[in-house]
Design an enzyme around this catalytic site. Structure first.
Site, PDB file in Angstrom:
ATOM      1  N   PRO L  10       0.674  -1.487   0.345  1.00  0.00           N
ATOM      2  CA  PRO L  10      -0.236  -0.214  -0.096  1.00  0.00           C
ATOM      3  C   PRO L  10       0.939   1.745   0.071  1.00  0.00           C
ATOM      4  CG  PRO L  10      -0.206  -1.328   2.130  1.00  0.00           C
ATOM      5  CD  PRO L  10       0.627  -1.937   0.890  1.00  0.00           C
ATOM      6  N   ASN L  11       0.748   1.962  -0.280  1.00  0.00           N
ATOM      7  CA  ASN L  11       0.851   3.658  -0.735  1.00  0.00           C
ATOM      8  C   ASN L  11       2.525   3.216  -1.153  1.00  0.00           C
ATOM      9  OD1 ASN L  11      -0.858   5.011   1.105  1.00  0.00           O
ATOM     10  ND2 ASN L  11      -0.302   3.736   2.554  1.00  0.00           N
ATOM     11  N   ARG L  18       4.548  10.611  -2.131  1.00  0.00           N
ATOM     12  CA  ARG L  18       5.011  10.745  -0.658  1.00  0.00           C
ATOM     13  C   ARG L  18       6.128  11.336   0.066  1.00  0.00           C
ATOM     14  NH1 ARG L  18       4.943   4.664   1.423  1.00  0.00           N
ATOM     15  NH2 ARG L  18       4.475   5.195   3.501  1.00  0.00           N
ATOM     16  N   TYR L  23      10.527   9.352   1.093  1.00  0.00           N
ATOM     17  CA  TYR L  23      10.948   8.067  -0.271  1.00  0.00           C
ATOM     18  C   TYR L  23      11.153   8.604  -1.043  1.00  0.00           C
ATOM     19  CZ  TYR L  23       7.580   5.986   3.879  1.00  0.00           C
ATOM     20  OH  TYR L  23       7.359   4.923   4.185  1.00  0.00           O
ATOM     21  N   ASN L  74       7.802  -5.904  -1.082  1.00  0.00           N
ATOM     22  CA  ASN L  74       7.719  -4.343  -0.167  1.00  0.00           C
ATOM     23  C   ASN L  74       6.777  -4.355   0.685  1.00  0.00           C
ATOM     24  OD1 ASN L  74       7.922  -2.266   0.727  1.00  0.00           O
ATOM     25  ND2 ASN L  74       9.026  -1.183  -0.158  1.00  0.00           N
ATOM     26  N   ALA L  77       2.965  -0.959   4.804  1.00  0.00           N
ATOM     27  CA  ALA L  77       2.516  -1.074   6.180  1.00  0.00           C
ATOM     28  C   ALA L  77       2.175  -1.869   6.600  1.00  0.00           C
ATOM     29  CB  ALA L  77       1.331  -0.350   5.944  1.00  0.00           C
ATOM     30  N   GLU L  98      12.682  -9.330   1.175  1.00  0.00           N
ATOM     31  CA  GLU L  98      11.620  -8.428   1.540  1.00  0.00           C
ATOM     32  C   GLU L  98      12.007  -6.835   1.525  1.00  0.00           C
ATOM     33  OE1 GLU L  98       9.472  -8.892   5.426  1.00  0.00           O
ATOM     34  OE2 GLU L  98      10.304  -6.646   5.762  1.00  0.00           O
ATOM     35  N   HIS L 100      12.364  -2.755   1.910  1.00  0.00           N
ATOM     36  CA  HIS L 100      11.708  -1.350   2.460  1.00  0.00           C
ATOM     37  C   HIS L 100      12.605   0.176   1.837  1.00  0.00           C
ATOM     38  CE1 HIS L 100       9.659  -3.553   5.031  1.00  0.00           C
ATOM     39  NE2 HIS L 100      10.218  -4.277   5.461  1.00  0.00           N
ATOM     40  N   ARG L 107      12.691   5.068  12.817  1.00  0.00           N
ATOM     41  CA  ARG L 107      11.505   5.549  12.617  1.00  0.00           C
ATOM     42  C   ARG L 107      10.562   5.218  13.681  1.00  0.00           C
ATOM     43  NH1 ARG L 107       9.181   4.779   6.817  1.00  0.00           N
ATOM     44  NH2 ARG L 107       7.603   7.042   7.614  1.00  0.00           N
TER      45      ARG L 107
END
Lengths: 154, 154, 154, 154, 154, 154, 154, 154, 154, 154, 154, 154
Positions: L10-11, L18, L23, L74, L77, L98, L100, L107
């Site tokens: 998502p996103n 964003r 990012y 990825n 969220a 995976e 990111h 964070r």
């Protein structure tokens, strides 16, 4: 002449009587008297307020903004529970030093965390009544450095 | 004649009106009146103070040292949040009994832990207004034993 | 005549020998004997059972439903670990008062939480053997009020 | 001649059958038989009790006060849940050594914490049946030192 | 003449370069030089050791027992993780003052808890390099009081 | 002849001086001397290393793989904080017994959890210096059983 | 005409001066003045009280029962620590709306939990001074619906 | 013919009387009688034991190894506290189904976690007395599949 | 030519021997040799340091400021416990990539949290020795982008 | 004829392929086919929906209110994370039985807690595909009892 | 004319039917119809979307960037579990107000924490359907102030 | 030719817009285009899917079993909340990496824990869009090694 507010929280009016093995045998009056002498030698003037009342302590901090150059604060029991005192400290720009008579790191679990210290310049603990003298020396040193560098303190 | 301070914390002045299903329909005045009668029969005298103010309660505990033989304390909401009351109880040597009208073990999670009970002689909870009578009987019994054995109470 | 079950949990049969500084020097027999006298003066009769066995204590509570008007329970170590005792208390409708000899709020962390108190009328702790007397007075008072108001107790 | 109580908790009567990969293939009888031989060579005598019952174990500890010089205790499952066993250990003054067959630090999370170990002299774990021998050697050594220095053990 | 060990932990050798906004622009050499001058005026002598190594810091504390009257310790990162430093502090009887340049109460969560402070006389934090001066004043004052009252320090 | 490494962690070099009420009055040299005698009687040879340094202890464990049949490890303060020691123990296949002089289950909360024990054969604690003897007996017994059954130890 | 109590907690008297980036530059007087105008247009009348004192706020809530139709409460710092305010809210039946100037969900961890909100009708946060207007609109709407449906509010 | 042990824990002997709104009005005898009929129709035979005693329940599980093909266990209160029952279940190889009359996921927090379920085949909860029937059906189905595939059950 | 420091923490010198199923059969020398070849093809030069010592690793990071363009760090066991390494990383401005041979998210709970990763550019884990190659590629790519955009790296 | 919705959550469409050691080798189609036969014998009709989508599952539950007499729900991964499914279950009045193929009490920590079970009639887990049959039997039994007693189900 | 997106999460399409005692008897259509009227009077236009699907809600927030001046969001169950919604809110710059029909502070523990609120302008809860009106008033007021001061909203 | 699925949560479709400071300014299309070029040079082919929908991502993973040699995921969220994605990863045997974009260790607290990483081959984070390239290189290297050693990947 620097104006310093010494602000003491709940049960500190009982010094001398209160668990003397932990807190010593001097009364608060004795401590403040000696501190005034120290202040004089450092070209500072002390005003002292003790209260058992969270609201009164909050009000004293608020009022300090216009009258004092620095604050020495022993929040006592409110150290661990008062968001109100923390907010009051963040409301003003007068630099504040937190003092504890005992070494709270060597006492009960619930005395480990200070809500107020994070909103102060620094913290001194474990030296009994002499902690107020150290706080005064620290505060005067800080205020003079700030003056010298031409910026307002904090 | 034993002198006993009965000290009641915040919102107890509202008894009779406050959630009657939980706290009963008697007012605080009614409770204290009945308690005075009980005291008389036990050769004791009661002084009663209620305050919504943490600082006032702290001051009452401090002042009790010279005037009272024992204390009955219902710290109400401050039971769970006041390090200041705990410190005041540890400052004095007058024995104190903690009372709660309701059985806090059967209520909200945040009422489970008492900061003050650990600095008291003992705790009585769940018997409504009669809890004050039990506390008085407990205190008088304790003080007489202490007297008998020739040591000062606590 | 009110019939009261006094039920004592594990290690209370060792009173007199068990950490006397904490639990006193009286034996359980001495305590019960004095309590019987108190009971007589309050028009009550006491039956006493002590067991180190969780299952036996559960069975005693179950059986009390038909034979007793009230219960004084010192669950001792099982206070903090026995869901079975709590369930037994919720199975019956006989009112129960929880008693502790010591002030558990001033002891180890694992003694702070009572699984059983929430299923009792109330709790009394910190008054040594006299706690049983206070519990008896509380129970008799409660049962008489209930009788007076025409409702069954609890 | 030293008198030693060996006290085994729940499911240890199943040794030999119980998860042999973890607990070994010897039966409890075999283990105790070998331990008696070791005891003889150390001028000690062993009495052995196994029970699945928390209350029986508590009673055995209580009764040991008058009959034994030392205790070897494997509380098994009750290690992690029994405040009653801990209280029983604190009631008596006979020194006790806690033994575990397996290395509980390498097993499930809920086996990490021992409620009873803090009330013992020490703890030995991870050596299978030989752990009882080590405990016996430790106990005899401790009791002889205590005797030599003229003080009662523990 | 009082002999004081100033012991600095990991990354303090990088002062001046290390996040100057937080830790200031003075180097450790500058700080120690100024501190020596202060020491002279207080009839004290300073020996300074910095190490990034937990074991070296432990050894320095151990060795201080015979050579120093007091210690000023900034354990830096090890404050929050070193049981070994805490044990070393409890091994010796030389009084120690813990110093932090920054106010750790206003920083990351993991800097809130000090494992070492509970084994020190007291703690001073938030005053930058001047904190060492305050610690020295505190230590000298403490040692003189101890001397005066005829007891050994701590 | 079995070769055994005895590896001692931080502050154990201070035995005799370090909190003698807790840790006893024997020095580490005395302890090791007595242990060597015991070893001889068990057909074993001891090599002893003490270090305050986590890295040195890690290296000793790594090097043991080729030189020793077994290890007796007292990680002291590093017990509770060193993942590095745990990793070193899992790197080698030499069996290791963890020893603690005191009964850590009866001390501070942060001493309850051992990071290293889960990577050892077993753990012995609470028997003072005699704990090393027990560990040696345990290790020799374990190594002989392994030999007898023809498999390599662990 | 509806009578509304606007009750403001500690440090809100400092608005305008207090962290203006967070709390805005309007003073509390300005805010209340604008709110009175809004009230007039909604056929309501406002009484305003600000206090830094937990006990005073408790007393104001208690007294509101007889004098007000609704309450707008900004407990400020006491939101997170005051069981006494929660108890006071549960004592009265006057509906209350909790207001926060800032969006506490976007601030420090300790501002996340509100002890008082659960005893209110609802909560409005994050809209600065306009939040009081929203609370007033919400309260008037609620009271009118309640009136219309013939039941007493809450 | 399959032999099934139905084992019921503390307070289940009180069914019919115990909080009927939660647990229903049938007695345990009624439930078992109906279950025997169901068993007959499934070519199974039931033996039923209820005990309030953790040790007795442990012993029953141990003894089942030689006598039963499967177990239906309602550990009641011991579900949440008994490591001993879990260990007993892991000691035997007879497959076991855990049953709860109520849906514990909809009750008190302390009933959420089952120590025993992880050592069972599966768990059925929330269907009242009919849950025993479901468990029986599940067990018979499981045992028959195991038989069919020629392996021993579990 | 880019200068890269490859810094390896405790027990990585044991690669090849250490739990080969987890960490592979290559030695650290083999890995570094292959990595040097890769570096050459990327116009980079590698310097390699391995240490079991937290203090040595801290010192290497400190010294890298003047000598290296980038760092590849495998803190091994210190990942989870070293505030000192984190502080060292924050002291320098050389960009650093954290590497783990195994996928720590699939291992023990205590390996889940990295104290150091938050002070690095990024983290690569789970690819065995090839992770160092990925880190090198990542670092070279990052440094070239930084160069291209005319800003200093990080 | 009873209408039953069988609702399966994410990854259950992969049965047969998905970790067969845990979840078995039957496909979802096989399972549903067998379940339809069972349904017929119980005078029930099954409609089956599987979705990997939380929103679709929520919608199916919402729509069931008008079309179904009962629901069999295996929320799979959403069991532990979906407040939306719980809310949907509380929105409707159709009784629902939660099913899990595996015994989640014997798996990872994060599978221990079910957000949805508390909004269901009951839960069945650990019996593989046969669990759906048990759920169907349970649901039919429940619905018939409800019909018999003349009240609507749940 | 201001364009406002009203975005409603899972189960809100069931309003009127869903636990009416908690959520009221109005349908979502009724609520939106009334809200449109209010919007008209405030020179705003509403577009309404409801979805049970997290992904659809995320997409709606993403698409709002180009089409709307403000958002009213009731994330319902996703409030407590959706990092994706939080990320979507942080992706866009359209100001958003979070609304809840009920006072979540007075409900289950798991409804206390909002993942989304910290990425919104503010939050309004506890006023039933009128909460949407308050949100609209708040949003319009905010957008007009932003317009007036010449800056883009948020 | 290796077939690789690149799956974005998502996103991530909002990249470029964003929070560009976090990012980056590249769009997802740009990133994938560059990645395809890289793939070509590595003899691999990429298929790319982005979805805001947990269910769609689950379905993509399920379908990958028959069509792809490896996966680059990825989860955005859903990394921190999706048990469904973890279950899908464990259902298939295609190896997955995976990725990111940001260093989540630097964070918010709730981004520290990855539910999915434990079911992947490894994880790469903190290198922005270049992370996908590193993942591709890692995956190709892994698949070739697997091929070479004649075993199926993972």
């Amino acid at each position: 002449m620097l104006n310093i507010l010494v602000l003491n929280g709940p049960n500190l009016n009982m010094l001398g009587q209160r668990e003397p093995a932990l807190y010593g045998t001097q009364t608060l009056d004795d401590i403040i008297k000696e501190l005034r002498e120290r202040a004089r030698s450092l070209a500072a003037r002390i005003e002292h307020v003790q209260s058992n009342d969270e609201g009164v302590l909050v009000a004293q901090l608020q009022a300090s903004q216009k009258k004092f150059d620095g604050i020495i604060l022993n929040p006592a029991a409110y150290t661990h529970t008062s968001v109100a005192l923390r907010d009051a400290l963040q409301t003003i720009t007068v630099p504040c030093v937190e003092v504890h008579l005992t070494n709270t790191a060597a006492r009960e679990e619930f005395r480990r965390f200070s809500l107020t210290a994070g909103a102060c310049l620094g913290q001194i603990m474990g030296f009994g009544a002499f902690g107020y003298h150290l706080a005064l020396i620290a505060l005067v040193n800080y205020l003079k450095s700030a003056l010298k560098s031409g910026q307002s303190a904090r």
